[in-house]
Design a protein around this motif. Structure first.
Motif, PDB file in Angstrom:
ATOM      1  N   ASN A  54      29.538  96.612  67.808  1.00 54.48           N
ATOM      2  CA  ASN A  54      28.648  95.545  67.393  1.00 54.48           C
ATOM      3  C   ASN A  54      29.219  94.187  67.782  1.00 54.48           C
ATOM      4  O   ASN A  54      30.427  94.021  67.911  1.00 54.48           O
ATOM      5  N   LYS A  55      28.325  93.214  67.929  1.00 56.26           N
ATOM      6  CA  LYS A  55      28.735  91.858  68.283  1.00 56.26           C
ATOM      7  C   LYS A  55      28.182  90.922  67.222  1.00 56.26           C
ATOM      8  O   LYS A  55      26.990  90.956  66.916  1.00 56.26           O
ATOM      9  N   THR A  56      29.044  90.072  66.676  1.00 57.76           N
ATOM     10  CA  THR A  56      28.641  89.145  65.634  1.00 57.76           C
ATOM     11  C   THR A  56      28.724  87.715  66.161  1.00 57.76           C
ATOM     12  O   THR A  56      29.718  87.327  66.753  1.00 57.76           O
ATOM     13  N   THR A  57      27.652  86.960  65.947  1.00 64.47           N
ATOM     14  CA  THR A  57      27.640  85.544  66.314  1.00 64.47           C
ATOM     15  C   THR A  57      27.458  84.724  65.050  1.00 64.47           C
ATOM     16  O   THR A  57      26.750  85.124  64.124  1.00 64.47           O
ATOM     17  N   VAL A  58      28.114  83.548  65.032  1.00 60.75           N
ATOM     18  CA  VAL A  58      28.053  82.658  63.879  1.00 60.75           C
ATOM     19  C   VAL A  58      27.543  81.310  64.356  1.00 60.75           C
ATOM     20  O   VAL A  58      28.063  80.739  65.315  1.00 60.75           O
ATOM     21  N   LYS A  59      26.516  80.805  63.678  1.00 64.00           N
ATOM     22  CA  LYS A  59      25.942  79.504  64.010  1.00 64.00           C
ATOM     23  C   LYS A  59      26.015  78.639  62.754  1.00 64.00           C
ATOM     24  O   LYS A  59      25.560  79.044  61.684  1.00 64.00           O
ATOM     25  N   THR A  60      26.599  77.431  62.906  1.00 61.27           N
ATOM     26  CA  THR A  60      26.783  76.535  61.772  1.00 61.27           C
ATOM     27  C   THR A  60      26.038  75.233  62.032  1.00 61.27           C
ATOM     28  O   THR A  60      26.185  74.637  63.097  1.00 61.27           O
ATOM     29  N   GLU A  61      25.250  74.801  61.061  1.00 67.40           N
ATOM     30  CA  GLU A  61      24.545  73.526  61.143  1.00 67.40           C
ATOM     31  C   GLU A  61      24.894  72.713  59.905  1.00 67.40           C
ATOM     32  O   GLU A  61      24.836  73.216  58.788  1.00 67.40           O
ATOM     33  N   THR A  62      25.250  71.444  60.116  1.00 68.05           N
ATOM     34  CA  THR A  62      25.589  70.560  59.002  1.00 68.05           C
ATOM     35  C   THR A  62      24.750  69.297  59.107  1.00 68.05           C
ATOM     36  O   THR A  62      24.686  68.671  60.165  1.00 68.05           O
ATOM     37  N   THR A  63      24.090  68.930  57.997  1.00 67.39           N
ATOM     38  CA  THR A  63      23.324  67.687  57.951  1.00 67.39           C
ATOM     39  C   THR A  63      23.805  66.864  56.771  1.00 67.39           C
ATOM     40  O   THR A  63      24.093  67.400  55.690  1.00 67.39           O
ATOM     41  N   THR A  64      23.891  65.548  56.987  1.00 70.83           N
ATOM     42  CA  THR A  64      24.331  64.633  55.939  1.00 70.83           C
ATOM     43  C   THR A  64      23.275  63.546  55.767  1.00 70.83           C
ATOM     44  O   THR A  64      22.845  62.931  56.737  1.00 70.83           O
ATOM     45  N   VAL A  65      22.869  63.341  54.523  1.00 67.02           N
ATOM     46  CA  VAL A  65      21.874  62.317  54.200  1.00 67.02           C
ATOM     47  C   VAL A  65      22.494  61.350  53.210  1.00 67.02           C
ATOM     48  O   VAL A  65      23.010  61.761  52.172  1.00 67.02           O
ATOM     49  N   ARG A  66      22.442  60.045  53.545  1.00 65.07           N
ATOM     50  CA  ARG A  66      22.947  58.996  52.644  1.00 65.07           C
ATOM     51  C   ARG A  66      21.753  58.202  52.116  1.00 65.07           C
ATOM     52  O   ARG A  66      20.913  57.751  52.889  1.00 65.07           O
ATOM     53  N   ARG A  67      21.712  58.042  50.806  1.00 64.87           N
ATOM     54  CA  ARG A  67      20.629  57.291  50.192  1.00 64.87           C
ATOM     55  C   ARG A  67      21.216  56.309  49.183  1.00 64.87           C
ATOM     56  O   ARG A  67      22.068  56.682  48.377  1.00 64.87           O
ATOM     57  N   THR A  68      20.770  55.081  49.261  1.00 63.77           N
ATOM     58  CA  THR A  68      21.232  54.068  48.316  1.00 63.77           C
ATOM     59  C   THR A  68      20.328  54.115  47.090  1.00 63.77           C
ATOM     60  O   THR A  68      19.103  54.013  47.188  1.00 63.77           O
ATOM     61  N   LEU A  69      20.956  54.279  45.927  1.00 63.77           N
ATOM     62  CA  LEU A  69      20.208  54.337  44.680  1.00 63.77           C
ATOM     63  C   LEU A  69      19.845  52.928  44.218  1.00 63.77           C
ATOM     64  O   LEU A  69      20.359  51.918  44.718  1.00 63.77           O
ATOM     65  N   PHE A  70      18.939  52.830  43.232  1.00 59.90           N
ATOM     66  CA  PHE A  70      18.466  51.523  42.759  1.00 59.90           C
ATOM     67  C   PHE A  70      19.568  50.680  42.146  1.00 59.90           C
ATOM     68  O   PHE A  70      19.488  49.461  42.148  1.00 59.90           O
ATOM     69  N   ASP A  71      20.643  51.297  41.631  1.00 65.59           N
ATOM     70  CA  ASP A  71      21.724  50.528  41.021  1.00 65.59           C
ATOM     71  C   ASP A  71      22.830  50.189  42.016  1.00 65.59           C
ATOM     72  O   ASP A  71      23.874  49.657  41.643  1.00 65.59           O
ATOM     73  N   GLY A  72      22.640  50.518  43.309  1.00 64.46           N
ATOM     74  CA  GLY A  72      23.604  50.146  44.330  1.00 64.46           C
ATOM     75  C   GLY A  72      24.555  51.262  44.742  1.00 64.46           C
ATOM     76  O   GLY A  72      25.255  51.151  45.750  1.00 64.46           O
ATOM     77  N   ARG A  73      24.621  52.318  43.960  1.00 64.40           N
ATOM     78  CA  ARG A  73      25.487  53.432  44.344  1.00 64.40           C
ATOM     79  C   ARG A  73      24.880  54.172  45.541  1.00 64.40           C
ATOM     80  O   ARG A  73      23.697  54.037  45.841  1.00 64.40           O
ATOM     81  N   LYS A 100      23.549  78.980  52.654  1.00 65.28           N
ATOM     82  CA  LYS A 100      23.249  77.552  52.605  1.00 65.28           C
ATOM     83  C   LYS A 100      24.025  76.943  51.446  1.00 65.28           C
ATOM     84  O   LYS A 100      23.900  77.380  50.304  1.00 65.28           O
ATOM     85  N   THR A 101      24.831  75.924  51.772  1.00 62.76           N
ATOM     86  CA  THR A 101      25.643  75.254  50.770  1.00 62.76           C
ATOM     87  C   THR A 101      25.240  73.786  50.722  1.00 62.76           C
ATOM     88  O   THR A 101      25.228  73.108  51.750  1.00 62.76           O
ATOM     89  N   VAL A 102      24.922  73.294  49.522  1.00 61.87           N
ATOM     90  CA  VAL A 102      24.519  71.900  49.344  1.00 61.87           C
ATOM     91  C   VAL A 102      25.537  71.242  48.416  1.00 61.87           C
ATOM     92  O   VAL A 102      25.820  71.745  47.333  1.00 61.87           O
ATOM     93  N   SER A 103      26.098  70.113  48.868  1.00 63.97           N
ATOM     94  CA  SER A 103      27.010  69.360  48.014  1.00 63.97           C
ATOM     95  C   SER A 103      26.482  67.926  47.901  1.00 63.97           C
ATOM     96  O   SER A 103      26.044  67.330  48.877  1.00 63.97           O
ATOM     97  N   VAL A 104      26.535  67.400  46.677  1.00 66.53           N
ATOM     98  CA  VAL A 104      26.034  66.052  46.391  1.00 66.53           C
ATOM     99  C   VAL A 104      27.187  65.243  45.820  1.00 66.53           C
ATOM    100  O   VAL A 104      27.850  65.666  44.866  1.00 66.53           O
ATOM    101  N   ARG A 105      27.418  64.073  46.424  1.00 62.67           N
ATOM    102  CA  ARG A 105      28.430  63.148  45.909  1.00 62.67           C
ATOM    103  C   ARG A 105      27.758  61.795  45.690  1.00 62.67           C
ATOM    104  O   ARG A 105      26.939  61.359  46.492  1.00 62.67           O
TER     105      ARG A 105
END
Length: 113
Positions: A54-73, A100-105
């Motif tokens: 058997n042959k295994t292939t791994v595909k990784t996609e990473t997306t980052t979204v930055r959003r400014t909140l109303f209080d400036g953070r 799928k892994t989602v991390s929020v900071r």
């Protein structure tokens, strides 16, 4: 006296017939001319058109979204999607796993002095 079954008798008859035929052919082949020498035959290696296993292939996609909140953070959301696909030697998908892994900071507001 032990009894012999039909397959045993047939096997014994075949073996004795082969020995008798070999003994009859032996004197005639001993007087025959030697067989001509044939050039060596080279065998081609086995055809490996398809890989084995058997042959295994791994595909990784990473997306980052930055959003400014109303209080400036700043809220940074990172999504990482890993797709593992295992195929057999015919190209048929045997197993497919999507993780799928989602991390929020949340970062403090930048100083604009």
């Amino acid at each position: 006296m032990t009894r012999t079954t039909l397959p045993q008798r047939l096997a014994l008859l075949g073996a004795s017939g082969a020995l008798a035929a070999g003994g009859a052919l032996m004197p005639s082949s001993a007087l025959a001319a030697p067989a001509p020498q044939v050039a060596a035959v080279h065998m081609a290696p086995d055809h490996q058109a398809h890989p084995v296993g058997n042959k295994t292939t791994v595909k990784t996609e990473t997306t980052t979204v930055r959003r400014t909140l109303f209080d400036g953070r700043v809220k940074v959301t990172t999504t990482k999607t890993v797709t593992k696909t295992t195929k057999d030697h015919h190209g048929k998908v045997v197993k497919k796993t999507v993780t799928k892994t989602v991390s929020v900071r949340i970062l403090p507001a930048p100083d604009d002095d």
